[in-house]
Motif scaffolding. Structure first.
Motif, PDB file in Angstrom:
ATOM      1  N   SER A 142      36.622 -23.576  38.925  1.00 28.68           N
ATOM      2  CA  SER A 142      35.764 -23.639  40.107  1.00 28.68           C
ATOM      3  C   SER A 142      35.743 -22.326  40.883  1.00 28.68           C
ATOM      4  O   SER A 142      35.025 -22.207  41.863  1.00 28.68           O
ATOM      5  N   GLY A 143      36.529 -21.351  40.471  1.00 28.34           N
ATOM      6  CA  GLY A 143      36.439 -20.011  41.028  1.00 28.34           C
ATOM      7  C   GLY A 143      37.349 -19.739  42.208  1.00 28.34           C
ATOM      8  O   GLY A 143      37.825 -20.662  42.878  1.00 28.34           O
ATOM      9  N   THR A 144      37.609 -18.446  42.429  1.00 25.32           N
ATOM     10  CA  THR A 144      38.296 -17.961  43.625  1.00 25.32           C
ATOM     11  C   THR A 144      37.319 -17.069  44.376  1.00 25.32           C
ATOM     12  O   THR A 144      36.808 -16.100  43.802  1.00 25.32           O
ATOM     13  N   ARG A 145      37.034 -17.428  45.631  1.00 25.23           N
ATOM     14  CA  ARG A 145      36.102 -16.665  46.452  1.00 25.23           C
ATOM     15  C   ARG A 145      36.871 -15.605  47.220  1.00 25.23           C
ATOM     16  O   ARG A 145      37.677 -15.952  48.081  1.00 25.23           O
ATOM     17  N   LEU A 146      36.611 -14.339  46.884  1.00 22.43           N
ATOM     18  CA  LEU A 146      37.338 -13.228  47.476  1.00 22.43           C
ATOM     19  C   LEU A 146      36.442 -12.468  48.441  1.00 22.43           C
ATOM     20  O   LEU A 146      35.309 -12.118  48.112  1.00 22.43           O
ATOM     21  N   GLN A 147      36.963 -12.227  49.619  1.00 25.24           N
ATOM     22  CA  GLN A 147      36.272 -11.385  50.584  1.00 25.24           C
ATOM     23  C   GLN A 147      37.202 -10.240  50.958  1.00 25.24           C
ATOM     24  O   GLN A 147      38.307 -10.472  51.447  1.00 25.24           O
ATOM     25  N   SER A 203      46.143  -8.201  45.119  1.00 19.55           N
ATOM     26  CA  SER A 203      46.082  -9.659  45.047  1.00 19.55           C
ATOM     27  C   SER A 203      46.274 -10.124  43.617  1.00 19.55           C
ATOM     28  O   SER A 203      46.069  -9.369  42.669  1.00 19.55           O
ATOM     29  N   THR A 204      46.674 -11.397  43.508  1.00 24.83           N
ATOM     30  CA  THR A 204      46.837 -12.043  42.210  1.00 24.83           C
ATOM     31  C   THR A 204      46.105 -13.364  42.224  1.00 24.83           C
ATOM     32  O   THR A 204      46.330 -14.202  43.102  1.00 24.83           O
ATOM     33  N   LEU A 205      45.233 -13.553  41.251  1.00 29.09           N
ATOM     34  CA  LEU A 205      44.487 -14.802  41.097  1.00 29.09           C
ATOM     35  C   LEU A 205      45.037 -15.514  39.864  1.00 29.09           C
ATOM     36  O   LEU A 205      45.359 -14.876  38.858  1.00 29.09           O
ATOM     37  N   ARG A 206      45.091 -16.827  39.967  1.00 24.79           N
ATOM     38  CA  ARG A 206      45.718 -17.596  38.893  1.00 24.79           C
ATOM     39  C   ARG A 206      44.735 -18.577  38.278  1.00 24.79           C
ATOM     40  O   ARG A 206      43.883 -19.149  38.975  1.00 24.79           O
ATOM     41  N   CYS A 207      44.912 -18.803  36.973  1.00 26.39           N
ATOM     42  CA  CYS A 207      44.113 -19.773  36.230  1.00 26.39           C
ATOM     43  C   CYS A 207      45.056 -20.604  35.374  1.00 26.39           C
ATOM     44  O   CYS A 207      45.754 -20.051  34.511  1.00 26.39           O
ATOM     45  N   ASN A 208      45.109 -21.899  35.632  1.00 29.70           N
ATOM     46  CA  ASN A 208      45.906 -22.817  34.824  1.00 29.70           C
ATOM     47  C   ASN A 208      44.964 -23.677  33.988  1.00 29.70           C
ATOM     48  O   ASN A 208      43.895 -24.077  34.455  1.00 29.70           O
ATOM     49  N   PHE A 209      45.370 -23.996  32.776  1.00 31.11           N
ATOM     50  CA  PHE A 209      44.548 -24.842  31.919  1.00 31.11           C
ATOM     51  C   PHE A 209      45.411 -25.889  31.225  1.00 31.11           C
ATOM     52  O   PHE A 209      46.604 -25.702  31.045  1.00 31.11           O
ATOM     53  N   SER A 210      44.753 -26.993  30.855  1.00 31.84           N
ATOM     54  CA  SER A 210      45.490 -28.206  30.502  1.00 31.84           C
ATOM     55  C   SER A 210      45.801 -28.352  29.013  1.00 31.84           C
ATOM     56  O   SER A 210      46.557 -29.244  28.637  1.00 31.84           O
ATOM     57  N   SER A 221      43.420 -20.787  41.454  1.00 32.58           N
ATOM     58  CA  SER A 221      43.987 -20.692  42.800  1.00 32.58           C
ATOM     59  C   SER A 221      44.175 -19.225  43.184  1.00 32.58           C
ATOM     60  O   SER A 221      44.371 -18.371  42.302  1.00 32.58           O
ATOM     61  N   PRO A 222      44.100 -18.915  44.494  1.00 30.20           N
ATOM     62  CA  PRO A 222      43.659 -19.830  45.543  1.00 30.20           C
ATOM     63  C   PRO A 222      42.147 -20.019  45.496  1.00 30.20           C
ATOM     64  O   PRO A 222      41.459 -19.227  44.862  1.00 30.20           O
ATOM     65  N   PRO A 223      41.614 -21.022  46.133  1.00 32.84           N
ATOM     66  CA  PRO A 223      40.159 -21.205  46.154  1.00 32.84           C
ATOM     67  C   PRO A 223      39.455 -20.145  46.985  1.00 32.84           C
ATOM     68  O   PRO A 223      38.328 -19.759  46.651  1.00 32.84           O
ATOM     69  N   ASP A 224      40.101 -19.679  48.026  1.00 25.45           N
ATOM     70  CA  ASP A 224      39.513 -18.660  48.898  1.00 25.45           C
ATOM     71  C   ASP A 224      40.587 -17.641  49.256  1.00 25.45           C
ATOM     72  O   ASP A 224      41.754 -17.997  49.430  1.00 25.45           O
ATOM     73  N   LEU A 225      40.163 -16.385  49.402  1.00 23.76           N
ATOM     74  CA  LEU A 225      41.104 -15.310  49.690  1.00 23.76           C
ATOM     75  C   LEU A 225      40.394 -14.232  50.498  1.00 23.76           C
ATOM     76  O   LEU A 225      39.301 -13.798  50.129  1.00 23.76           O
ATOM     77  N   GLU A 231      30.776 -23.744  41.229  1.00 27.91           N
ATOM     78  CA  GLU A 231      31.128 -23.640  39.822  1.00 27.91           C
ATOM     79  C   GLU A 231      29.912 -23.744  38.908  1.00 27.91           C
ATOM     80  O   GLU A 231      28.867 -24.238  39.320  1.00 27.91           O
ATOM     81  N   LEU A 232      30.080 -23.266  37.702  1.00 25.78           N
ATOM     82  CA  LEU A 232      28.999 -23.312  36.717  1.00 25.78           C
ATOM     83  C   LEU A 232      29.063 -24.631  35.950  1.00 25.78           C
ATOM     84  O   LEU A 232      30.143 -25.084  35.562  1.00 25.78           O
TER      85      LEU A 232
END
Lengths: 112, 109
Positions: free
Chosen positions: B101-106, B19-26, B7-11, A42-43
């Motif tokens: 913290s990101g989603t790492r996609l391969q 694919s679908t990547l998600r971002c939740n914020f507080s 989420s997810p952290p890795d894919l 992360e950044l």
């Protein structure tokens, strides 16, 4: 296309050296930022500025310092580099209306 | 400060998959952006999307600000889509964006 430039792209230096990482943008953006990032992680915000002569520390404590004497220029300085400073340093800019954030290509710093 | 969870952290995907990547914020935000970091470390802004839906080629994004989440859709994935996808959020004013913290996609051929 965003025009934000960082130099050098790669830097390998010995412990104790003073270094300055350069960042310039030609878009007239008020906001500029420095992030630190380990590969693929992360950044972490270490410094930001919202205009000339204004700088603030970010979330991650850093021994580096910054200056903003001109709108387009936001250099970062390490007075005495240490191996723990080894990382990638990313510069970014945006305008005050929070337009998209644009990043430079980064400087990969290795301190031996 | 605002917390951002991705989420997810890795894919891992096969080429051609969706694919679908998600971002939740507080907390409430009026600035949300998606970035792609390629294997060479370069960060590219994909979308500036504080609300609504946008599309750019095979990528699209939707933000539902009232429910505090955003989704990034990748269709017909290609190996060049590999890398890390970051979501960043914030509020207008003299504040910096907060990154997830990101989603790492391969994407495999």
């Amino acid at each position: 296309e965003a025009d934000i430039y960082q130099t050098p792209r790669y830097l390998v230096i010995g412990t104790g050296k003073k270094i300055t990482l350069e960042c310039s943008q030609t878009m007239g953006h008020d906001k500029m930022y420095w992030y630190q990032q380990d590969p693929g992680m992360e950044l972490h915000l270490i410094h930001y500025s919202y205009g000339v002569n204004s700088t603030e520390k970010g979330d991650l404590s850093s021994e580096s310092t910054v200056s903003r004497i001109r709108t387009e220029h936001f250099p970062l300085t390490l007075e005495s580099a240490r191996p723990s400073h080894t990382s990638q340093y990313l510069c970014a800019s945006s305008d005050l209306r929070d337009s998209p954030l644009h990043f430079g290509n980064g400087t990969r710093l290795t301190v031996t | 400060g605002i917390q951002v969870e991705q989420s997810p952290p890795d894919l891992i995907l096969q080429e051609g998959a969706n694919s679908t990547l998600r971002c939740n914020f507080s907390d409430s935000v009026n600035n949300l952006q998606w970035f792609h970091q390629n294997p060479w470390g370069q960060l590219i802004n994909l979308f500036y999307i504080p609300s609504g839906t946008k599309q750019n080629g095979r990528l699209s994004a939707t933000t539902v600000a009232t429910e505090r989440y955003s989704l990034l859709y990748i269709s017909s994935s290609q190996t060049t889509d590999s890398g890390v996808y970051f979501c960043a959020v914030g509020r207008t004013g003299r504040r910096a964006l907060t990154f997830g913290s990101g989603t790492r996609l391969q994407v495999q051929p």
